[in-house]
Design an enzyme around this catalytic site. Structure first.
Site, PDB file in Angstrom:
ATOM      1  CD  GLU A 182      -3.475   7.165   5.374  1.00  0.00           C
ATOM      2  OE1 GLU A 182      -4.478   6.510   5.704  1.00  0.00           O
ATOM      3  OE2 GLU A 182      -2.317   6.890   5.738  1.00  0.00           O
TER       4      GLU A 182
ATOM      5  CD  GLU B 283      -2.752   1.092   2.557  1.00  0.00           C
ATOM      6  OE1 GLU B 283      -3.201  -0.042   2.860  1.00  0.00           O
ATOM      7  OE2 GLU B 283      -3.021   2.133   3.195  1.00  0.00           O
TER       8      GLU B 283
END
Length: 254
Positions: free
Chosen positions: A141, A136
């Site tokens: 974020e 990932e």
């Protein structure tokens, strides 16, 4: 002469820090009036029954109606509707997948305690290998409970979840207007950028599948989650609705 030397030194520093981008390989500018479903998939619901709360105890339900495409922008609107939080999550899985390149998106973030927007990538073989072995790449974020902090993170079999390989970097103006979040991904190294500033790098000498699953195609995900282990269990309901605005996504050769 001394002043000239200082100027040359500063110029050298600027040149070194400058992000190198090749030719545009693919771009999404959201020019239409709806998402192009030849490119994008919807992920709907709350992850149940197989992965309730999407593995993070998130509170939102994903729908096809919490977004709009207009004037060259994708806008995801996260709402509190009665006792339910609604949002949008889309992916390019099976449609647009990339291996290496300089990748960036220009984004305007939602804010407030409990909000958790992301721009990220997963290994295209995830259905076969599972997470975290598939790998990932979290290009951006942001969690509203930690204002001004931009997260850049890699999840692998070796380091994932609470022990992921990543860094958070403070930008005092992160909540103001648009910012560009990028990643320079080669066969040897991954470097994350915010507004062309490098914030985190990973270049292991040993590149086993458990340490470096980044030698295969990945697909994109865009979403806004609410709450959860990372977003924070406390949610300020007064912040809703919140908008996550995406100007573009671009993939360059490198």
């Amino acid at each position: 002469m001394k002043r000239l030397s200082v100027l040359l030194l500063l110029a050298g520093i600027t040149a070194t820090a400058q992000v190198k981008k090749g030719k545009v390989v693919w771009e999404e500018n959201f020019d239409g009036k709806a998402l192009n479903e030849a490119v994008w998939n919807y992920e709907l619901g709350n992850g149940c029954p197989d992965n309730c709360g999407f593995g993070n105890a998130e509170k939102q339900i994903y729908t096809k109606t919490n977004h709009k495409v207009a004037n060259g922008f994708l806008t995801i609107t996260t709402k509190k509707e009665a006792d339910t939080y609604t949002s949008t999550r889309i992916t390019t899985k099976g449609k647009k997948e990339f291996k290496y390149g300089y990748i960036e998106a220009r984004l305007k973030l939602p804010v407030g305690k409990g909000i958790w927007p992301a721009f990220w990538m997963l290994g295209a073989d995830i259905d076969k290998t599972g997470w975290p072995l598939a790998g990932e790449i979290d290009i951006m974020e942001y969690v509203g409970r930690e204002p001004h902090m931009a997260y850049a993170t890699l999840h692998t079999k070796e380091t994932h979840g609470e022990h992921a390989n990543g860094k958070k970097t403070e930008f005092n103006n992160l909540e103001e207007g648009f910012h560009v979040f990028g990643v320079d991904w080669t066969k040897d190294k991954i470097t994350f950028y915010v507004d062309d500033k490098p914030v985190h790098s990973f270049a292991p000498k040993e590149k086993t599948q458990e340490i470096w699953p980044f030698d295969k195609p990945y697909f994109f995900l865009l979403n806004v989650a609410v709450g959860g282990y990372f977003g924070g269990m406390e949610v300020d309901d007064s912040i809703f609705p919140q908008e996550y605005v995406v100007d573009y996504i671009k993939v360059y050769s490198n």
